[in-house]
Design an enzyme around this catalytic site. Sequence first.
Site, PDB file in Angstrom:
ATOM      1  N   GLY A  38      33.376  55.923  57.955  1.00  0.00           N
ATOM      2  CA  GLY A  38      33.759  57.536  57.770  1.00  0.00           C
ATOM      3  C   GLY A  38      34.585  57.982  58.621  1.00  0.00           C
ATOM      4  CG  ASP A  94      31.954  60.652  58.317  1.00  0.00           C
ATOM      5  OD1 ASP A  94      30.661  60.929  58.789  1.00  0.00           O
ATOM      6  OD2 ASP A  94      31.900  59.970  57.152  1.00  0.00           O
ATOM      7  CG  ASP A  97      23.558  66.082  55.504  1.00  0.00           C
ATOM      8  OD1 ASP A  97      23.379  67.351  55.260  1.00  0.00           O
ATOM      9  OD2 ASP A  97      23.576  65.539  54.425  1.00  0.00           O
ATOM     10  CE  LYS A 125      27.140  67.883  53.231  1.00  0.00           C
ATOM     11  NZ  LYS A 125      26.446  67.124  52.368  1.00  0.00           N
ATOM     12  CG  ASP A 153      31.832  56.497  51.136  1.00  0.00           C
ATOM     13  OD1 ASP A 153      31.340  57.227  52.265  1.00  0.00           O
ATOM     14  OD2 ASP A 153      31.336  55.675  50.636  1.00  0.00           O
ATOM     15  NE  ARG A 159      35.102  54.682  53.227  1.00  0.00           N
ATOM     16  CZ  ARG A 159      33.654  54.970  53.698  1.00  0.00           C
ATOM     17  NH1 ARG A 159      33.712  56.117  54.277  1.00  0.00           N
ATOM     18  NH2 ARG A 159      32.795  54.129  53.582  1.00  0.00           N
TER      19      ARG A 159
HETATM   20  P1  5GP Z   1      22.939  62.598  58.167  1.00  0.00           P
HETATM   21  O1  5GP Z   1      22.304  61.344  58.925  1.00  0.00           O
HETATM   22  O2  5GP Z   1      23.447  63.457  59.352  1.00  0.00           O
HETATM   23  O3  5GP Z   1      22.209  63.135  57.164  1.00  0.00           O
HETATM   24  O4  5GP Z   1      24.055  62.066  57.547  1.00  0.00           O
HETATM   25  C1  5GP Z   1      25.314  61.532  58.136  1.00  0.00           C
HETATM   26  C2  5GP Z   1      25.775  60.576  57.363  1.00  0.00           C
HETATM   27  O5  5GP Z   1      25.700  60.830  56.043  1.00  0.00           O
HETATM   28  C3  5GP Z   1      27.354  60.411  57.421  1.00  0.00           C
HETATM   29  O6  5GP Z   1      28.006  59.788  58.401  1.00  0.00           O
HETATM   30  C4  5GP Z   1      27.862  60.351  56.152  1.00  0.00           C
HETATM   31  O7  5GP Z   1      27.980  58.898  55.936  1.00  0.00           O
HETATM   32  C5  5GP Z   1      26.527  60.588  55.079  1.00  0.00           C
HETATM   33  N1  5GP Z   1      27.060  61.870  54.509  1.00  0.00           N
HETATM   34  C6  5GP Z   1      26.252  63.222  54.560  1.00  0.00           C
HETATM   35  N2  5GP Z   1      26.766  64.167  53.946  1.00  0.00           N
HETATM   36  C7  5GP Z   1      27.713  63.577  53.379  1.00  0.00           C
HETATM   37  C8  5GP Z   1      28.879  64.266  52.367  1.00  0.00           C
HETATM   38  O8  5GP Z   1      28.805  65.358  51.797  1.00  0.00           O
HETATM   39  N3  5GP Z   1      29.670  63.570  51.965  1.00  0.00           N
HETATM   40  C9  5GP Z   1      29.765  62.223  52.176  1.00  0.00           C
HETATM   41  N4  5GP Z   1      30.688  61.475  51.551  1.00  0.00           N
HETATM   42  N5  5GP Z   1      28.920  61.350  53.186  1.00  0.00           N
HETATM   43  C10 5GP Z   1      27.895  62.325  53.667  1.00  0.00           C
HETATM   44 MG    MG Z   2      29.158  57.955  57.973  1.00  0.00          MG
END
Ligand code: 5GP
Ligand code: MG
Length: 179
Positions: A38, A94, A97, A125, A153, A159
């Site tokens: 990403g 990227d 979240d 987010k 993606d 992407r």
């Molecule tokens: P976390 O572990 O912080 O919840 O999520 C991080 C990963 O989830 C990011 O590196 C990404 O790959 C994916 N992700 C989280 N939210 C999104 C989103 O809105 N769109 C996309 N494409 N990927 C996301």
């Molecule tokens: Mg990622």
Amino acid sequence: MKILLDKESLHQGVADMARQIEAAYEGRQLTIVGVLTGSVVLMADLIRLIQLPMRVGVIQASSYRGATTERGDLLINSELMIDISGRDVLLVDDIFDTGHTLTRVIEKMREFKPHSIRSAVLLKKKGRAEVDYVPGFSAFDIPDEFVVGYGLDYEDMYRNLPYLAALEPSDLEKHAALP
Ligand code: 5GP
Ligand code: MG
């Protein structure tokens, strides 16, 4: 798709973040590690905007997750990573979240004994964090929507979009109908 950030806004946000990173690491050499896949678009832009001596590497993190599915197991592959021991490392991803991905990648990287490790993300987010950690640098805060483009993606597609867009239900239907 609903465009959240166009090309110009993305460039401005990334350029501002580059200036903050330069100020924070002034006079030092940086080791920038991008999280595959990403971060590739952000990495390409960011490393060319940061005017500091730097080494560039990658690490891979993959979790099997789409727009509608829950977070799956996270696989971290550091086999491809350059040597970070004793280095000032900036991890680039990227999106932040829930924060589980980034904090687990950082935990893994600490095993290699960097001198310092901070992180930079394109997007954060709002109201989603589940960990006690905040990325050192971030370009934009976005609402809780599933976004694609500029490296992000959905099922490994989109992407390459030069803008950031939110996927809506009608887009999922179109996606499913792609040849
Ligand atoms: P976390 O572990 O912080 O919840 O999520 C991080 C990963 O989830 C990011 O590196 C990404 O790959 C994916 N992700 C989280 N939210 C999104 C989103 O809105 N769109 C996309 N494409 N990927 C996301
Ligand atoms: Mg990622």
